[in-house]
Design a protein around this motif. Structure first.
Motif, PDB file in Angstrom:
ATOM      1  N   ARG A  12       0.854  -1.180   0.000  1.00 29.66           N
ATOM      2  CA  ARG A  12       0.000   0.000   0.000  1.00 29.66           C
ATOM      3  C   ARG A  12       0.896   1.238   0.000  1.00 29.66           C
ATOM      4  O   ARG A  12       1.909   1.292   0.718  1.00 29.66           O
ATOM      5  N   ALA A  13       0.505   2.227  -0.798  1.00 27.31           N
ATOM      6  CA  ALA A  13       1.320   3.434  -0.892  1.00 27.31           C
ATOM      7  C   ALA A  13       0.432   4.633  -1.202  1.00 27.31           C
ATOM      8  O   ALA A  13      -0.550   4.521  -1.935  1.00 27.31           O
ATOM      9  N   MET A  14       0.808   5.779  -0.645  1.00 30.02           N
ATOM     10  CA  MET A  14       0.174   7.034  -1.018  1.00 30.02           C
ATOM     11  C   MET A  14       0.562   7.340  -2.458  1.00 30.02           C
ATOM     12  O   MET A  14       1.712   7.147  -2.850  1.00 30.02           O
ATOM     13  N   ARG A  62      -4.428   9.500  -3.097  1.00 28.11           N
ATOM     14  CA  ARG A  62      -5.158   8.330  -2.616  1.00 28.11           C
ATOM     15  C   ARG A  62      -4.155   7.222  -2.305  1.00 28.11           C
ATOM     16  O   ARG A  62      -2.970   7.325  -2.667  1.00 28.11           O
ATOM     17  N   VAL A  63      -4.634   6.179  -1.676  1.00 33.41           N
ATOM     18  CA  VAL A  63      -3.780   5.030  -1.376  1.00 33.41           C
ATOM     19  C   VAL A  63      -4.054   3.960  -2.424  1.00 33.41           C
ATOM     20  O   VAL A  63      -5.212   3.660  -2.730  1.00 33.41           O
ATOM     21  N   GLU A  64      -2.974   3.439  -2.993  1.00 30.57           N
ATOM     22  CA  GLU A  64      -3.099   2.427  -4.046  1.00 30.57           C
ATOM     23  C   GLU A  64      -2.212   1.233  -3.722  1.00 30.57           C
ATOM     24  O   GLU A  64      -1.295   1.318  -2.916  1.00 30.57           O
ATOM     25  N   GLU A  65      -2.481   0.155  -4.428  1.00 26.87           N
ATOM     26  CA  GLU A  65      -1.613  -1.020  -4.382  1.00 26.87           C
ATOM     27  C   GLU A  65      -0.503  -0.810  -5.416  1.00 26.87           C
ATOM     28  O   GLU A  65      -0.779  -0.539  -6.586  1.00 26.87           O
ATOM     29  N   LYS A  66       0.750  -0.868  -4.984  1.00 28.35           N
ATOM     30  CA  LYS A  66       1.883  -0.735  -5.906  1.00 28.35           C
ATOM     31  C   LYS A  66       2.818  -1.926  -5.720  1.00 28.35           C
ATOM     32  O   LYS A  66       2.768  -2.600  -4.689  1.00 28.35           O
ATOM     33  N   ASP A  67       3.677  -2.152  -6.707  1.00 32.03           N
ATOM     34  CA  ASP A  67       4.681  -3.214  -6.560  1.00 32.03           C
ATOM     35  C   ASP A  67       5.682  -2.827  -5.472  1.00 32.03           C
ATOM     36  O   ASP A  67       6.056  -1.653  -5.350  1.00 32.03           O
ATOM     37  N   ILE A  68       6.119  -3.813  -4.700  1.00 33.38           N
ATOM     38  CA  ILE A  68       7.210  -3.551  -3.740  1.00 33.38           C
ATOM     39  C   ILE A  68       8.453  -3.176  -4.547  1.00 33.38           C
ATOM     40  O   ILE A  68       8.768  -3.838  -5.540  1.00 33.38           O
ATOM     41  N   PRO A  69       9.144  -2.092  -4.171  1.00 39.18           N
ATOM     42  CA  PRO A  69      10.325  -1.692  -4.949  1.00 39.18           C
ATOM     43  C   PRO A  69      11.381  -2.791  -4.949  1.00 39.18           C
ATOM     44  O   PRO A  69      11.433  -3.620  -4.032  1.00 39.18           O
ATOM     45  N   ARG A  70      12.218  -2.766  -5.985  1.00 36.56           N
ATOM     46  CA  ARG A  70      13.252  -3.799  -6.089  1.00 36.56           C
ATOM     47  C   ARG A  70      14.625  -3.134  -6.064  1.00 36.56           C
ATOM     48  O   ARG A  70      14.755  -1.923  -6.276  1.00 36.56           O
ATOM     49  N   ILE A  71      15.619  -3.956  -5.809  1.00 44.56           N
ATOM     50  CA  ILE A  71      17.008  -3.474  -5.832  1.00 44.56           C
ATOM     51  C   ILE A  71      17.347  -3.079  -7.270  1.00 44.56           C
ATOM     52  O   ILE A  71      17.230  -3.903  -8.182  1.00 44.56           O
ATOM     53  N   THR A  97       4.833   8.632  -5.249  1.00 44.71           N
ATOM     54  CA  THR A  97       4.589   8.499  -3.808  1.00 44.71           C
ATOM     55  C   THR A  97       5.467   9.497  -3.071  1.00 44.71           C
ATOM     56  O   THR A  97       6.680   9.513  -3.260  1.00 44.71           O
ATOM     57  N   PHE A  98       4.865  10.347  -2.250  1.00 46.51           N
ATOM     58  CA  PHE A  98       5.606  11.356  -1.486  1.00 46.51           C
ATOM     59  C   PHE A  98       6.175  10.727  -0.203  1.00 46.51           C
ATOM     60  O   PHE A  98       5.858   9.593   0.155  1.00 46.51           O
ATOM     61  N   GLY A  99       6.917  11.565   0.520  1.00 49.64           N
ATOM     62  CA  GLY A  99       7.367  11.160   1.859  1.00 49.64           C
ATOM     63  C   GLY A  99       8.877  11.094   1.981  1.00 49.64           C
ATOM     64  O   GLY A  99       9.488  10.147   1.504  1.00 49.64           O
ATOM     65  N   HIS A 100       9.461  12.122   2.643  1.00 50.68           N
ATOM     66  CA  HIS A 100      10.917  12.097   2.837  1.00 50.68           C
ATOM     67  C   HIS A 100      11.280  12.009   4.315  1.00 50.68           C
ATOM     68  O   HIS A 100      12.433  12.203   4.676  1.00 50.68           O
ATOM     69  N   GLU A 101      10.292  11.762   5.160  1.00 53.89           N
ATOM     70  CA  GLU A 101      10.576  11.572   6.587  1.00 53.89           C
ATOM     71  C   GLU A 101      10.056  10.190   6.963  1.00 53.89           C
ATOM     72  O   GLU A 101       8.841   9.978   7.015  1.00 53.89           O
ATOM     73  N   PHE A 102      10.951   9.252   7.178  1.00 51.50           N
ATOM     74  CA  PHE A 102      10.507   7.900   7.520  1.00 51.50           C
ATOM     75  C   PHE A 102      11.617   7.114   8.206  1.00 51.50           C
ATOM     76  O   PHE A 102      12.802   7.427   8.048  1.00 51.50           O
ATOM     77  N   ILE A 103      11.194   6.134   8.964  1.00 53.34           N
ATOM     78  CA  ILE A 103      12.124   5.150   9.541  1.00 53.34           C
ATOM     79  C   ILE A 103      11.554   3.769   9.210  1.00 53.34           C
ATOM     80  O   ILE A 103      10.390   3.648   8.799  1.00 53.34           O
ATOM     81  N   GLY A 104      12.355   2.726   9.387  1.00 47.35           N
ATOM     82  CA  GLY A 104      11.847   1.402   9.069  1.00 47.35           C
ATOM     83  C   GLY A 104      12.845   0.307   9.383  1.00 47.35           C
ATOM     84  O   GLY A 104      13.839   0.526  10.090  1.00 47.35           O
ATOM     85  N   VAL A 105      12.567  -0.846   8.812  1.00 47.17           N
ATOM     86  CA  VAL A 105      13.396  -2.034   9.032  1.00 47.17           C
ATOM     87  C   VAL A 105      13.928  -2.496   7.679  1.00 47.17           C
ATOM     88  O   VAL A 105      13.165  -2.580   6.699  1.00 47.17           O
ATOM     89  N   SER A 130       4.510   4.968   2.413  1.00 43.76           N
ATOM     90  CA  SER A 130       4.177   3.677   1.802  1.00 43.76           C
ATOM     91  C   SER A 130       4.697   2.572   2.724  1.00 43.76           C
ATOM     92  O   SER A 130       5.338   2.855   3.732  1.00 43.76           O
ATOM     93  N   GLU A 131       4.425   1.350   2.342  1.00 39.98           N
ATOM     94  CA  GLU A 131       4.870   0.254   3.208  1.00 39.98           C
ATOM     95  C   GLU A 131       6.336  -0.127   2.965  1.00 39.98           C
ATOM     96  O   GLU A 131       7.000  -0.643   3.871  1.00 39.98           O
ATOM     97  N   TYR A 132       6.821   0.111   1.756  1.00 39.47           N
ATOM     98  CA  TYR A 132       8.228  -0.187   1.442  1.00 39.47           C
ATOM     99  C   TYR A 132       8.793   0.960   0.604  1.00 39.47           C
ATOM    100  O   TYR A 132       8.053   1.637  -0.114  1.00 39.47           O
TER     101      TYR A 132
END
Lengths: 191, 382
Positions: free
Chosen positions: B2-4, B13-22, B57-65, B132-134
């Motif tokens: 899921r991603a903005m 809106r929030v849409e289903e997108k492919d998980i980014p790849r290396i 997809t916007f967003g430059h402030e994030f943390i994660g795993v 987004s999720e990834y």
């Protein structure tokens, strides 16, 4: 006063501020400030284990600023140019440097074309654009819409009425044009 | 995942997108656990930044795993909890070698006038962001840092931009002991700039805004003296009056492209996009600072021209300093300030919004509803 040589006296001394404000003066010495001096040459500082990075594969032609000598070794791959807006974007990159207003104005124009193209395209999908949910205005009733605005000396209230015009206006204009077109076709068929 | 997704001005809106790849050997893929909306995201949302494409997809402030790493990554492994600076940078170009991480020359194909920023239009490189999720994180060995065990997640996400930018802005002011500092804008960056001005030894910190709830925060959080410019016929004259007609020593513009206070400037920039930004705050800074004073610009402006009063700046002998913050350069010292209790970043957080409701989050933030100062974005992947 600026009309004499002395600096205005301070309301609070450094000792008073240090006692009142946690951390006051902790970075008073510029040597404690991480961005002083502005430039600090230390190529080993950042953890780079390359002199020049590996090149990311260019799997499709990637637009770039003509102020660059070549495509940067790493680049973003989000939302490649598409449709008429893509044609405009590629032209803006190919023809004009960043120093030219035409470069940016074409890109801004392409953004508007992109929005129109994408809205129209969404109507032939299972998820057409919905200006109500996508603008987030459904949050209004539950987030103090009146108290947040009425009785406040907010400078932005002066142009608040423009926002719905900007959001809904193009939809009304497009709807009007479609309606006029349909009427014209119907009239032509009846003749 | 899921991603903005941006759908055009004022619409997301929030849409289903492919998980980014290396896509590069030093990439990582990060599973986002916490994100935020930045005031500068609103410039994108309002369609002000050239080359902001539908589908981004916007967003430059994030943390994660860390979820995956490319073959040349040495410093991170899957499972590491990381905070990611908003700057994307290579660590090895002319600018990175001199500490100017925000001005990296190897990551933004679209422009030489700006480095690369996550989710901040193609003008800033065309990378998707962290709402987004990834997210794909280029140069995983350079930017991301493992979050210290003692650090709160909300503090960590605020360090990826707002705290570091405010702290950097106070440094750009070259504050000396006892200086009077005026901060224009009481959003998160302005609040952190005001707070940081005290760390540099300011003698007086004055914050200007038109939102009373934010000025209240400036008083309680940043110990600042505050003025609502909407209550004065001319805020520049008021600032002169309260500084013995000398003017402040330092002025910090923490507003940027959508500044209010002059209807013509605002409408021609934020609404009609005829300027790169509305330079109301910058012009007030120029006019209210003393001759020979320093102006620090943190507010984000677009790449087009803006009606800035350079004549006054020149005639007053001002020093104008500005840049996007090189975030990671600030972190070691900021970590110390947080551990010492001098800064508590998440005091400015007012809203925590699930990713699925991000359209409402943008509207609340943009319309300044509900006392909104800083909205965080909670991802389902967390």
């Amino acid at each position: 006063m600026p009309y004499t040589a002395d600096k205005p006296s301070r309301a609070e001394s450094s000792e008073q501020l240090r006692a009142r404000i946690p951390g006051w003066g902790a970075d008073l010495d510029p040597r404690m400030r991480p961005s002083v001096p502005k430039e600090r040459f230390d190529p080993g500082l950042n953890g780079a284990h390359w002199e020049f990075p590996d090149r990311q594969p260019e799997t499709r032609p990637r637009e770039r600023s003509i102020e660059h000598a070549f495509l940067t070794p790493v680049f973003g791959t989000s939302a490649p140019p598409k449709g008429l807006s893509g044609v405009i974007r590629r032209y803006a990159y190919r023809r004009f440097s960043e120093g030219r207003a035409a470069h940016w104005l074409l890109l801004l124009g392409a953004d508007r074309v992109d929005a129109v193209e994408s809205h129209l395209a969404s109507f032939v999908t299972l998820r057409p654009d919905n200006p109500i949910t996508e603008t987030g205005v459904v949050a209004e009733p539950s987030h103090h819409p009146v108290a947040s605005r009425v009785g406040q000396k907010r400078a932005d209230l002066a142009h608040l009425p423009l926002d719905p015009v900007l959001v809904v206006g193009p939809w009304l204009l497009a709807g009007g044009l479609v309606l006029a077109g349909v009427r014209a076709v119907v009239r032509a068929v009846r003749r | 995942m899921r991603a903005m997704v941006y759908r055009g001005p004022y619409k997301i809106r929030v849409e289903e997108k492919d998980i980014p790849r290396i896509e590069h050997p030093n990439d990582a893929i990060v599973r986002v656990t916490l994100g935020a909306i930045c005031g500068s995201d609103l410039h994108l949302y309002h369609g002000m930044m050239p080359d902001t494409r539908v589908g981004t997809t916007f967003g430059h402030e994030f943390i994660g795993v860390v979820d995956q790493v490319g073959p040349s990554v040495r410093n991170l492994v899957p499972g590491d909890r990381v905070m990611v600076p908003f700057n994307i940078y290579c660590g090895s170009c002319y600018f990175c070698a001199r500490g100017l991480f925000s001005n990296c020359h190897n990551v933004n194909a679209n422009a030489t006038a700006v480095g690369a920023i996550y989710g901040y239009s193609h003008t800033s490189g065309g990378y998707d962001g962290g709402q987004s999720e990834y997210v794909r994180v280029p140069f995983a060995d350079i930017g991301p840092t493992i979050i210290p065990d003692w650090m709160d997640d909300e503090d960590a996400v605020l360090l990826t931009d707002a705290v570091a930018t405010g702290y950097f802005g106070a440094q750009l002011g070259d504050i000396v002991e006892g200086d009077t500092v005026v901060v224009l804008g009481a959003g998160p960056v302005g609040l952190f700039a005001a707070k940081s001005s005290w760390l540099m030894g300011a003698g007086r910190v004055i914050v200007i805004d038109h939102l009373e709830y934010r000025l209240e925060k400036a008083r309680s959080f940043a110990h600042a003296e505050t003025y609502n410019f909407a209550e004065y016929d001319d805020i520049v004259v008021q600032l002169k009056k309260i500084t013995d007609h000398l003017g402040a020593d330092v002025a910090i513009d923490a507003v940027g492209a959508e500044a209010d206070g002059n209807l013509l400037q605002h409408v021609t920039s934020a609404k009609l996009k005829l300027q790169g930004g509305s330079p109301v705050a910058l012009n007030w800074a120029i006019d209210s600072v003393r001759k020979g004073g320093t102006i620090s610009v943190l507010g984000a402006y677009g790449p087009m021209f803006s009606a800035v009063k350079f004549g006054d700046a020149m005639n007053k002998g001002l020093t104008l300093r500005m840049n996007q913050a090189p975030v990671k350069r600030q972190w070691p010292r900021l970590f110390e300030h947080i551990q010492n209790g001098y800064l508590k970043p998440n005091d400015v957080v007012t809203h925590r919004i699930p990713l699925e409701h991000i359209a409402e989050g943008y509207h609340i933030f943009s319309a300044k509803l509900d006392g909104c100062i800083k909205p965080l974005i909670l991802t389902a992947a967390a």
